[in-house]
Design a protein around this motif. Structure first.
Motif, short mmCIF file in Angstrom:
data_model
loop_
_atom_site.label_atom_id
_atom_site.label_comp_id
_atom_site.label_asym_id
_atom_site.label_seq_id
_atom_site.Cartn_x
_atom_site.Cartn_y
_atom_site.Cartn_z
N THR A 90 16.35 82.58 39.09
CA THR A 90 16.09 83.39 40.48
C THR A 90 15.42 84.60 39.85
O THR A 90 16.16 85.42 39.18
CB THR A 90 17.49 83.70 41.39
OG1 THR A 90 18.22 82.67 41.66
CG2 THR A 90 17.07 84.48 42.71
N VAL A 91 14.19 84.80 40.26
CA VAL A 91 13.34 85.72 39.60
C VAL A 91 12.64 86.43 40.83
O VAL A 91 12.40 86.19 41.92
CB VAL A 91 12.22 85.25 38.83
CG1 VAL A 91 12.92 84.49 37.60
CG2 VAL A 91 11.45 84.13 39.59
N ALA A 92 12.29 88.00 40.34
CA ALA A 92 11.44 88.54 41.26
C ALA A 92 10.61 89.62 40.08
O ALA A 92 10.87 89.65 38.96
CB ALA A 92 12.33 89.56 42.07
N SER A 93 9.59 90.17 40.90
CA SER A 93 8.74 91.04 39.91
C SER A 93 9.19 92.48 40.06
O SER A 93 9.88 92.94 41.10
CB SER A 93 7.24 91.09 40.37
OG SER A 93 7.28 91.58 41.60
N PRO A 94 8.99 93.07 39.21
CA PRO A 94 9.35 94.66 39.10
C PRO A 94 8.95 95.39 40.15
O PRO A 94 9.55 96.18 40.93
CB PRO A 94 8.72 95.23 37.95
CG PRO A 94 8.60 93.86 36.85
CD PRO A 94 8.32 92.98 37.69
N ILE A 120 25.53 78.77 40.40
CA ILE A 120 26.92 78.45 39.57
C ILE A 120 27.14 79.36 38.49
O ILE A 120 26.25 79.47 37.59
CB ILE A 120 26.65 77.09 38.93
CG1 ILE A 120 26.33 75.85 40.33
CG2 ILE A 120 27.87 76.54 37.96
CD1 ILE A 120 26.13 74.54 39.69
N ARG A 121 28.36 79.65 38.23
CA ARG A 121 28.82 80.53 37.21
C ARG A 121 30.14 79.86 36.63
O ARG A 121 31.18 80.23 37.37
CB ARG A 121 28.92 81.98 37.55
CG ARG A 121 29.28 82.84 36.44
CD ARG A 121 29.57 84.66 36.92
NE ARG A 121 30.31 84.56 38.01
CZ ARG A 121 30.23 85.73 38.62
NH1 ARG A 121 29.72 86.80 38.37
NH2 ARG A 121 31.40 85.89 39.88
N GLY A 122 30.21 79.34 35.61
CA GLY A 122 31.48 78.88 35.37
C GLY A 122 32.07 77.70 36.19
O GLY A 122 31.17 76.73 36.51
N ASP A 123 33.20 77.68 36.76
CA ASP A 123 33.73 76.91 37.74
C ASP A 123 33.32 77.37 39.19
O ASP A 123 33.66 76.74 40.26
CB ASP A 123 35.24 76.88 37.53
CG ASP A 123 35.61 76.08 36.31
OD1 ASP A 123 34.76 75.35 35.83
OD2 ASP A 123 36.66 76.27 35.71
N GLU A 124 32.56 78.54 39.19
CA GLU A 124 32.46 79.21 40.67
C GLU A 124 30.83 78.74 41.01
O GLU A 124 30.17 78.97 40.34
CB GLU A 124 32.45 80.63 40.43
CG GLU A 124 32.15 81.21 41.75
CD GLU A 124 32.14 82.73 41.79
OE1 GLU A 124 32.47 83.46 42.84
OE2 GLU A 124 32.58 83.42 40.77
N ASP A 173 23.76 85.63 34.81
CA ASP A 173 25.37 85.16 34.61
C ASP A 173 25.42 83.88 35.52
O ASP A 173 26.57 83.42 35.50
CB ASP A 173 26.55 86.25 34.99
CG ASP A 173 26.33 87.39 34.09
OD1 ASP A 173 26.05 87.23 32.86
OD2 ASP A 173 26.75 88.36 34.54
N TRP A 174 24.43 83.63 36.30
CA TRP A 174 24.52 82.48 37.25
C TRP A 174 23.78 81.43 36.99
O TRP A 174 22.75 81.09 37.63
CB TRP A 174 24.30 83.05 38.86
CG TRP A 174 25.42 83.77 39.10
CD1 TRP A 174 25.39 85.10 38.85
CD2 TRP A 174 26.58 83.46 39.94
NE1 TRP A 174 26.76 85.72 39.40
CE2 TRP A 174 27.26 84.61 40.02
CE3 TRP A 174 27.04 82.30 40.74
CZ2 TRP A 174 28.48 84.68 41.03
CZ3 TRP A 174 28.38 82.18 41.49
CH2 TRP A 174 28.73 83.67 41.56
#
Length: 315
Positions: free
Chosen positions: A169-173, A210-214, A265-266
């Motif tokens: 998931t990205v965005a520009s400055p 998704i982050r680990g099991d979440e 982290d996701w």
């Protein structure tokens, strides 16, 4: 109807027309004149008692009867070709013409600029790329191979998973300076999110994290919906909104800071890249070679992926 060898000859010409898309291209493929192609198709239609092709000044397409007939005979042509390849000992020869239905992201953002290597390896092979709304009937469309992201939907095709790509998931400055940086994926409900249309459902893809099991997923909204990933990425770079993109092809933008990975982290969500081709006992060497090349490029990008980038306001 007793067997007539001219039917087999006519079917071969029909296959060349379907694969080439015109009488002119078919003539080039099989080495006869345009008028010879036309006469062969006419004789085949007369023999079968049905019209196989709709002809206009600009295009040639299969009729419904022609499509059904071609779908029935194409596997037998493939079997004859397989037998000839095995008998001639040319199973490893990469040559001729390859028609590839290519993913609209994978071609411009991953393969483009790297195809010269493949051409140098196989100078006797020519490739035509097409991008359709979604993978359809490869045989009827004269397509040898499809390279697409997403799970297989047609059981009639042989599917080989090449690799799984990360979703970022990205965005520009520029966007972040104007609207602030979301601290958590749920904060995206207050942001402009660029949507990408799922051709199978006709609705934008849902965003998943998704982050680990979440794992969480929820609908996002925004002013623009795209079917062209390159255009969506350009708008993201321009600061129009936040986008979810496949992590390949944006490494340089992340490295130079023109795009920011918002949620490093996701990164648990992965999107599989598949190669699809019609079921055959001996897939042509040209198909195998291009599949292996795509896998080689994808795995190389995976190994050389830049470390996750961070962005700080004012940097």
């Amino acid at each position: 109807m007793s067997f007539d060898g001219r039917i087999l000859s006519g079917v071969s010409v029909l296959a060349a027309v379907v694969e080439g898309g015109s009488f002119v291209k078919a003539a080039e493929l099989i080495g006869i004149t345009d008028s010879g192609v036309s006469r062969a198709i006419g004789r085949l239609e007369t023999r079968l008692g049905v019209r196989l092709l709709d002809r206009t000044t600009r295009s040639v397409t299969l009729t419904d009867e022609g499509r059904r007939f071609y779908q029935e005979v194409k596997p037998h042509l493939n079997a004859i070709e397989d037998a000839a390849v095995v008998a001639s000992g040319a199973a490893s020869a990469v040559r001729g013409r390859l028609k590839v239905d290519i993913d609209p992201f994978f071609l411009p953002l991953v393969l483009a600029g790297r195809l010269g290597t493949f051409c140098e390896r196989h100078p006797d092979l020519s490739i035509e790329f097409v991008t359709k709304e979604h993978v359809g009937d490869l045989v009827a469309d004269g397509i040898d191979l499809a390279i697409r992201f997403g799970e297989p939907r047609l059981a009639s095709l042989v599917a080989r998973k090449l690799i799984e790509a990360p979703i970022l998931t990205v965005a520009s400055p520029r966007y972040l300076e104007r609207h602030g940086r979301p601290a958590h994926p749920r904060d995206l409900t207050a942001h402009r999110c660029l949507q990408f249309l799922d051709p199978y459902t006709g609705r934008p893809f849902e965003w998943e994290f998704i982050r680990g099991d979440e794992a969480i997923d929820f609908p996002t909204t925004g002013p623009l919906t795209f079917t062209d990933p390159k255009a969506m990425l350009d708008e993201c770079l321009a600061g129009t909104g936040i986008a979810q993109v496949i992590g390949w092809g944006i490494g340089q933008a992340l490295a130079r800071g023109s795009l920011v990975d918002l949620f490093p982290d996701w990164h648990g969500e992965r999107f599989p890249l598949f190669a699809f081709h019609p079921s055959r006992k001996h897939p042509p060497a040209k198909v195998r070679a291009f599949i292996d090349f795509c896998a080689e490029i994808a795995m190389g990008l995976e190994r050389s992926a830049p470390r996750e980038q961070s962005w700080k306001e004012g940097s």
